[in-house]
Design an enzyme around this catalytic site. Structure first.
Site, PDB file in Angstrom:
ATOM      1  CD1 TRP A 108      -2.617 -10.180  -1.478  1.00  0.00           C
ATOM      2  CD2 TRP A 108      -4.367  -8.800  -1.316  1.00  0.00           C
ATOM      3  NE1 TRP A 108      -2.130  -8.883  -1.448  1.00  0.00           N
ATOM      4  CE2 TRP A 108      -3.194  -8.020  -1.346  1.00  0.00           C
ATOM      5  CE3 TRP A 108      -5.603  -8.140  -1.191  1.00  0.00           C
ATOM      6  CZ2 TRP A 108      -3.213  -6.623  -1.279  1.00  0.00           C
ATOM      7  CZ3 TRP A 108      -5.615  -6.750  -1.121  1.00  0.00           C
ATOM      8  CH2 TRP A 108      -4.442  -6.019  -1.171  1.00  0.00           C
ATOM      9  CG  ASP A 166       2.058  -5.146   0.508  1.00  0.00           C
ATOM     10  OD1 ASP A 166       0.994  -5.711   0.761  1.00  0.00           O
ATOM     11  OD2 ASP A 166       2.589  -5.159  -0.610  1.00  0.00           O
ATOM     12  CD  GLU A 181       1.628  -9.530  -5.131  1.00  0.00           C
ATOM     13  OE1 GLU A 181       0.947  -8.790  -5.847  1.00  0.00           O
ATOM     14  OE2 GLU A 181       1.201  -9.990  -4.064  1.00  0.00           O
ATOM     15  NE  ARG A 192       2.722  -6.205  -7.599  1.00  0.00           N
ATOM     16  CZ  ARG A 192       1.960  -6.800  -8.499  1.00  0.00           C
ATOM     17  NH1 ARG A 192       1.858  -6.338  -9.717  1.00  0.00           N
ATOM     18  NH2 ARG A 192       1.281  -7.900  -8.167  1.00  0.00           N
ATOM     19  CG  ASP A 193       5.906  -5.259  -4.811  1.00  0.00           C
ATOM     20  OD1 ASP A 193       5.296  -4.190  -4.983  1.00  0.00           O
ATOM     21  OD2 ASP A 193       5.341  -6.364  -4.779  1.00  0.00           O
ATOM     22  CG  PHE A 198       1.298  -0.539  -6.241  1.00  0.00           C
ATOM     23  CD1 PHE A 198       0.201   0.239  -5.936  1.00  0.00           C
ATOM     24  CD2 PHE A 198       1.100  -1.674  -7.041  1.00  0.00           C
ATOM     25  CE1 PHE A 198      -1.073  -0.083  -6.398  1.00  0.00           C
ATOM     26  CE2 PHE A 198      -0.157  -2.014  -7.502  1.00  0.00           C
ATOM     27  CZ  PHE A 198      -1.247  -1.235  -7.183  1.00  0.00           C
ATOM     28  CB  SER A 199       4.987  -2.674  -1.981  1.00  0.00           C
ATOM     29  OG  SER A 199       3.847  -2.855  -1.191  1.00  0.00           O
TER      30      SER A 199
HETATM   31  C1  FRU Z   1       1.238  -7.185  -2.248  1.00  0.00           C
HETATM   32  C2  FRU Z   1       0.913  -6.142  -3.297  1.00  0.00           C
HETATM   33  C3  FRU Z   1       2.173  -5.609  -3.935  1.00  0.00           C
HETATM   34  C4  FRU Z   1       1.753  -4.262  -4.420  1.00  0.00           C
HETATM   35  C5  FRU Z   1       0.804  -3.813  -3.324  1.00  0.00           C
HETATM   36  C6  FRU Z   1      -0.345  -2.972  -3.820  1.00  0.00           C
HETATM   37  O1  FRU Z   1       0.257  -7.340  -1.294  1.00  0.00           O
HETATM   38  O2  FRU Z   1       0.031  -6.680  -4.259  1.00  0.00           O
HETATM   39  O3  FRU Z   1       2.707  -6.447  -4.936  1.00  0.00           O
HETATM   40  O4  FRU Z   1       2.821  -3.387  -4.590  1.00  0.00           O
HETATM   41  O5  FRU Z   1       0.308  -4.984  -2.736  1.00  0.00           O
HETATM   42  O6  FRU Z   1      -1.080  -2.464  -2.751  1.00  0.00           O
END
Ligand code: FRU
Length: 514
Positions: free
Chosen positions: A321, A56, A235, A183-184, A112-113
């Site tokens: 993915w 990401d 996400e 997250r994110d 992470f993101s």
């Molecule tokens: C999206 C994701 C996010 C996460 C990151 C981990 O592609 O799964 O939700 O923060 O990648 O690398």
């Protein structure tokens, strides 16, 4: 350095009479380019890390003349691993300068993101104009122990334009509320409320938080959508305001990416909602999901904060993915999409998002042919290398249209539109290397319902291993990764019946590799 295209336009003939096709021998894994050893699938003008794994885009922020792109990065391998934030910067979003890794994993977990802002009023006390990043800590130890609270949000700041970073001593700033996928965070300054706000995802919904200082956060609302069946894990959200084209109306857009098998053509994909936001709650009248891109290869995309001209610039991860870790590249893996400018338009009382290459992209392109294509079909054009080119034209369509890119090995990438069923399709089944993944092959044929159109304006941007297709100035978009064993050298337009082509333009795109 601009390369020279040799052009041959043949109407009604299949390139038979000594047409010149000096296709590159791309069987060699590496070719020399700008003093850097470059693999054959490495893009000429899309961002890639110099080596190893990327997913990401993160921390997209503009500051002092530079667009900063941070990204999910694993510097030790070409597959996903303990996440860092890689860093690059650019004056035009197209020529990127690689910078040192910005954030490393620590005792709280992998990085992470997340996103970044410029703290102009020093609300956090990290210094005036500090660049502040907010990201997810993913604790692999807790995860292994089977706990569910292994994702939290942390912050870090930089006082030197993203070169070096200090993690906040009281991290995490948002603790885990007992939700596994949490997250994110995408942070933004809410002008009307004079507060920092952020959106993050919590398994199957979005949560909105606010803060006076980027350190102390309180949850203010949630956004859910009644998906039946539910889509894969939520996400990488983003929330921002945009004017509606041709009016004084303003709308808010919420972007969310979904893992699993959620996207229209399989695997992971990114959808959006257009609605209203009162500073606390996001609402929409939208009944169905709309997708930012109907191709398989645009995921986890978000937009820049603090752009100088208030433009909404989006960059996505040009992969899926479903097969991201096994694509046939060697030293590096994954590229970003072209930077795209987003806008909102209204049609039949519904709001939609448009995305098209940023205006500045034109400066990287140079017309090599402008042809009023007319007369008998098929049209066939041959070039020494189509894989750093943009082809655009307007088509008046009676019943169907087919576009074929091919090489001398007989590999083909096919686009088609059938007015009868309203489907625009792309087919990469025989486009080159395809058998590196069953999932890639499974999604080789992709469809997008654009409805019945008498006319279409088509723009196709090809790089070494990607095709980005923009219809009607970005109303419909498809992004595909493709891996031809030899560069495509032929382009054909094949109608079944009457077809009128106007404003045909072929442009060569400059090599922007650092
Ligand atoms: C999206 C994701 C996010 C996460 C990151 C981990 O592609 O799964 O939700 O923060 O990648 O690398």
């Amino acid at each position: 350095m601009k390369k020279h295209f040799s052009i041959l336009l043949i109407a009604g003939l299949i390139c038979a009479l000594g047409c010149k096709q000096s296709s590159q021998n791309v069987d060699e894994a590496l070719v020399e380019q700008k003093d850097v050893l470059v693999e054959k699938f490495r893009p000429n003008f899309h961002f890639t890390p110099k080596a190893n794994w990327m997913n990401d885009p993160n921390g997209l922020v503009y500051y002092k003349g530079y667009y900063h792109l941070f990204y999910q990065y694993y510097p030790d391998s070409t597959v996903w691993g303990p996440m860092h934030w890689g860093h690059a910067k650019s004056k035009d979003l197209l020529h990127w300068e690689h910078r040192p890794v910005a954030l490393y994993p620590d005792s709280l977990g992998y990085i992470f993101s997340g996103s970044a802002v410029i703290d102009k009023n020093n609300t956090a006390g990290f210094g005036k104009d500090a660049m502040v990043a907010i990201f997810t800590y993913h604790d692999p130890v807790k995860e292994k122990e089977g706990k569910i609270n292994y994702q939290t949000q942390g912050i870090a700041y930089s006082n030197d334009e993203g070169e070096t970073w200090t993690k906040y001593e009281h991290n995490p700033v948002i603790k885990n509320p007992g939700i596994k996928d949490f997250r994110d965070p995408k942070v933004f300054w809410n002008e009307e409320k004079s507060k920092w706000q952020l959106v993050l995802v919590a398994k199957d919904h979005v949560q909105i938080y606010e803060s006076p200082n980027i350190k102390d956060w309180s949850k203010i609302s949630e956004f859910r959508f009644n998906d039946n069946p539910p889509l894969g894990v939520w996400e990488c959200p983003d929330l921002f305001k945009l004017p509606v084209e041709g009016s004084n109306e303003q709308k808010w857009v919420l972007i969310i990416s979904h893992g699993g098998e959620s996207a229209p053509n399989g695997g992971s994909g990114t959808r959006y909602f257009v609605g209203d936001y009162d500073g606390t709650t996001f609402t929409t009248n939208q009944k169905e999901s709309q997708w930012i891109d109907y191709g398989t290869d645009n995921y986890a995309g978000v937009t820049f904060n603090n752009t100088p001209d208030n433009k909404r610039i989006f960059i996505g991860w040009m992969s899926n993915w479903n097969y991201a870790t096994v694509t046939p590249t060697e030293k590096w893996r994954s590229a970003m999409t072209l930077p795209r400018e987003l806008s909102v338009y209204k049609q039949n009382n519904q709001y939609f998002l448009k995305s098209k290459p940023i205006d500045g992209f034109d400066a990287m392109t140079q017309s090599v042919a402008k042809n009023e294509i007319s007369g008998d079909f098929p049209h066939k054009i041959s070039f020494e290398n189509l894989q750093h080119s943009e082809i655009s034209f307007d088509a008046e369509i009676k019943d169907s249209l087919q576009i074929v890119f091919s090489n001398n090995e007989g590999e083909k990438y096919i686009l088609a539109y059938n007015k009868a069923n309203g489907l625009f399709t792309t087919d990469r089944t025989h486009s080159g290397q395809v058998d590196f993944s069953e999932n890639y092959l499974k999604t080789a044929f992709q469809t997008m319902n654009i409805g019945t159109k008498d006319a279409l304006s088509i723009k196709i941007v090809l790089d070494a291993s990607s095709a980005e297709i923009f219809l009607n100035n970005g109303e419909f978009v498809m992004t595909n990764q493709i891996f031809p064993n030899e560069n495509y050298t032929h382009f054909e337009i094949l109608p079944n019946t009457d077809l009128k082509i106007e404003n045909f333009n072929l442009k060569e795109i400059e090599n922007a590799i650092e």
